[in-house]
Design an enzyme around this catalytic site. Structure first.
Site, short mmCIF file in Angstrom:
data_model
loop_
_atom_site.label_atom_id
_atom_site.label_comp_id
_atom_site.label_asym_id
_atom_site.label_seq_id
_atom_site.Cartn_x
_atom_site.Cartn_y
_atom_site.Cartn_z
N LYS A 116 54.56 -33.80 -3.93
CA LYS A 116 54.63 -32.55 -3.17
C LYS A 116 54.20 -31.33 -3.99
CE LYS A 116 56.07 -35.35 -0.18
NZ LYS A 116 55.16 -35.86 0.85
N GLU A 200 61.20 -23.14 -3.62
CA GLU A 200 60.51 -22.23 -2.70
C GLU A 200 61.53 -21.24 -2.14
OE1 GLU A 200 57.42 -25.18 -0.30
OE2 GLU A 200 59.33 -24.65 0.61
N HIS A 235 67.46 -34.43 9.06
CA HIS A 235 66.06 -34.73 8.84
C HIS A 235 65.55 -35.92 9.64
CE1 HIS A 235 66.40 -31.60 6.00
NE2 HIS A 235 67.31 -32.26 5.32
N ARG A 292 49.79 -40.70 7.50
CA ARG A 292 49.96 -41.91 8.31
C ARG A 292 49.96 -41.53 9.79
NH1 ARG A 292 55.10 -39.95 6.73
NH2 ARG A 292 56.21 -39.27 8.61
C1 MV4 Z 1 62.31 -25.77 4.13
C2 MV4 Z 1 63.17 -25.09 5.00
C3 MV4 Z 1 63.33 -23.75 4.83
N1 MV4 Z 1 62.67 -23.10 3.84
N2 MV4 Z 1 61.68 -25.09 3.16
C4 MV4 Z 1 62.96 -30.18 5.97
C5 MV4 Z 1 62.01 -31.31 5.97
C6 MV4 Z 1 61.07 -31.07 4.86
N3 MV4 Z 1 59.74 -31.35 5.28
C7 MV4 Z 1 61.24 -29.64 4.51
N4 MV4 Z 1 62.35 -29.13 5.26
C8 MV4 Z 1 62.69 -27.82 5.21
N5 MV4 Z 1 62.09 -27.09 4.24
C9 MV4 Z 1 61.87 -23.80 3.04
N6 MV4 Z 1 61.22 -23.15 2.06
C10 MV4 Z 1 63.80 -25.82 6.00
C11 MV4 Z 1 63.58 -27.19 6.10
C12 MV4 Z 1 64.29 -27.86 7.12
C13 MV4 Z 1 65.66 -28.07 7.01
C14 MV4 Z 1 66.37 -27.73 5.89
C15 MV4 Z 1 67.74 -27.94 5.80
C16 MV4 Z 1 68.40 -28.55 6.87
C17 MV4 Z 1 67.70 -28.95 7.99
C18 MV4 Z 1 66.33 -28.71 8.08
C19 MV4 Z 1 65.65 -29.10 9.22
C20 MV4 Z 1 64.29 -28.86 9.29
C21 MV4 Z 1 63.64 -28.24 8.25
#
Ligand code: MV4
Length: 458
Positions: A116, A200, A235, A292
């Site tokens: 990542k 981030e 997630h 994918r």
């Molecule tokens: C984040 C975020 C907020 N700010 N990054 C979740 C899946 C992965 N692909 C990245 N994710 C997130 N990244 C930043 N900078 C919020 C999520 C996020 C999330 C985070 C905590 C709890 C539930 C979540 C559900 C969707 C996305």
């Protein structure tokens, strides 16, 4: 075109790939664990090979045995589906080394997007907007603290080898950064054998929006619009829709053009999905890329009329993209509900034998599934038993159709999350299309603590 494809997967996606192969006139080989010998993918494939015992490590993740199965059956390509080996660069490399086509991007694309931190750097260089954050792997907790100050709180710590939300930690106070870094890094080390972390700026009420990319091996790249995936719990996505209720033609145009430009710069091939986070101001940021076919691909198929799995196979066989971007139109609205064998309240898995099974049907209703009456849902694998995809001319009608279809769905003998879907499709924020990734938590909290109602009424 290939003559024979081995499907290195199980469940609904194995069946989905077999269906595409049938329509292409390509023969199919199913591989399966001893526990899966009664599965539909085994019955529907032209040939099948038992590749090991129930645990995935010994069967669906067992690279040498899968390649041997390809060799003895004379398969000239392997489709990895999603999960399992689908984003494993070594697997893709070994396939190529054995003279078997891998249905997916080149191994170097899997390797780039699998890390990542490298993916973030490459996408920044290729012109995609990123959230403020660390540009390299954090050396230690001192550097984590320093970066948190620089970026501004709150921040989110993420594992370089993670993805899909695993190995993440949100930090709201400077004093908590060091401890969070240590915990997250050791969790990442245990889970992925790699403790590398980056951070981030954390966005509080994000929407998870992803863009479907389709690319051939001759430099032609288009996108098929976005999917809204904000309905998720821990997630795990539960509902996806296309188009996103938050999307506008102008935003789609901007997101699409920067994404395609970035994919051209890195020389992406085959299908892929770019995950974006959309904030409250309508700004979007690159998160990660999935190399994918995805679980939720059917909603894109419904609104574009394009068979993504067929296309994926054709592109892997060297076909030229048959469409230009201006020929792609998003028509109507599609909603997918993931039907899981799990308790609708606790979300605990509910394996066992399905005693009665009746699937909904009628106009605009599609089921991509693998279950049948008397089928035993196994405890060894994920709990997805079917995807209910409802399509209509607009979003209100798609919601009405999905509610109607859920009411028709009968599953007895195991518990499913159908009641959860019924209540989510009546949640007022969902109905208005104004929701973010916290919607499931808020629905569960409201159900646990229902507001007082008047005495009459139902
Ligand atoms: C984040 C975020 C907020 N700010 N990054 C979740 C899946 C992965 N692909 C990245 N994710 C997130 N990244 C930043 N900078 C919020 C999520 C996020 C999330 C985070 C905590 C709890 C539930 C979540 C559900 C969707 C996305």
């Amino acid at each position: 075109m290939f003559e024979k494809i081995l499907i290195a997967n199980r469940g609904e996606i194995a069946l989905r790939v077999i269906r595409a192969c049938r329509e292409l006139g390509v023969k199919t080989v199913a591989v399966h664990s001893t526990a899966d010998s009664e599965s539909l993918h085994v019955r529907f494939a032209d040939e099948s090979v038992c590749i090991g015992p129930a645990p995935s490590r010994a069967s669906y993740l067992n690279i040498p045995v899968i390649l041997s199965a390809a060799e003895v059956t004379g398969a000239d390509a392997i489709h990895p589906g999603y999960g399992f080996l689908s984003e494993n660069a070594e697997f893709a490399e070994v396939c190529v080394a054995c003279g078997v086509h891998f249905v997916g991007p080149r191994p170097e694309m899997l390797r780039l997007m699998g890390n990542k931190v490298r993916a973030r750097e490459a996408m920044l260089a290729a012109g995609l907007p990123l959230l403020p954050g660390s540009r390299e792997v954090l050396k230690d907790e001192d550097e984590a603290e320093k970066m948190a100050v620089e970026v501004g709180l709150p921040v989110i710590l993420k594992a370089a080898a993670g993805g899909g939300g695993r190995g993440m930690k949100i930090v709201r106070e400077l004093g908590a950064v060091r401890q969070a870094y240590r915990t997250a890094s050791s969790e990442a080390l245990a889970a992925f054998s790699n403790g590398d972390m980056y951070l981030e700026r954390y966005v509080e009420k994000p929407r998870h929006i992803e863009l479907q990319i389709v690319a051939d091996e001759h430099g032609h790249i288009i996108h098929l619009g976005e999917r809204e995936c904000s309905v998720q719990r821990r997630h795990q996505k539960l509902i996806e829709e296309a188009p996103s209720p938050a999307m506008t033609p102008a935003l789609r145009e901007r997101m699409g053009s920067v994404a395609i430009e970035a994919m051209k710069r890195i020389g992406y091939n085959n299908v892929g999905t770019i995950e974006f986070l959309l904030d409250e101001h309508g700004d979007f940021f690159f998160m990660e890329m999935n190399t994918r076919i995805q679980v939720e691909h059917p909603v894109t198929e419904q609104v574009t009329g394009i068979d993504l799995v067929r296309t994926q196979i054709e592109l892997a066989a060297g076909a030229t993209l048959p469409w230009t971007q201006d020929q792609i139109q998003i028509r109507g609205h599609a909603i997918e509900c993931r039907i899981n064998a799990e308790d609708p309240v606790s979300f605990a898995p509910s394996p066992g034998k399905i005693a009665a099974y009746h699937t909904p049907g009628g106009l605009g209703v599609r089921i991509d599934g693998m279950a049948y009456e008397q089928y035993k849902v196994l405890p060894h694998y994920d709990s997805l038993i079917a995807k209910l995809i409802c399509f209509a001319e607009d979003r209100p009608r798609a919601i009405a159709r999905a509610r109607r279809a859920l009411d028709e769905y009968v599953v007895e003998g195991i518990r499913t999350n159908i009641p959860f879907h019924k209540s989510l499709l009546r949640h007022e924020d969902f109905v208005r299309g104004e929701y973010d990734t916290r919607i499931v938590e808020r629905l569960l909290a409201a159900n646990a603590n229902p507001p007082l109602r008047s005495v009459s009424g139902s």
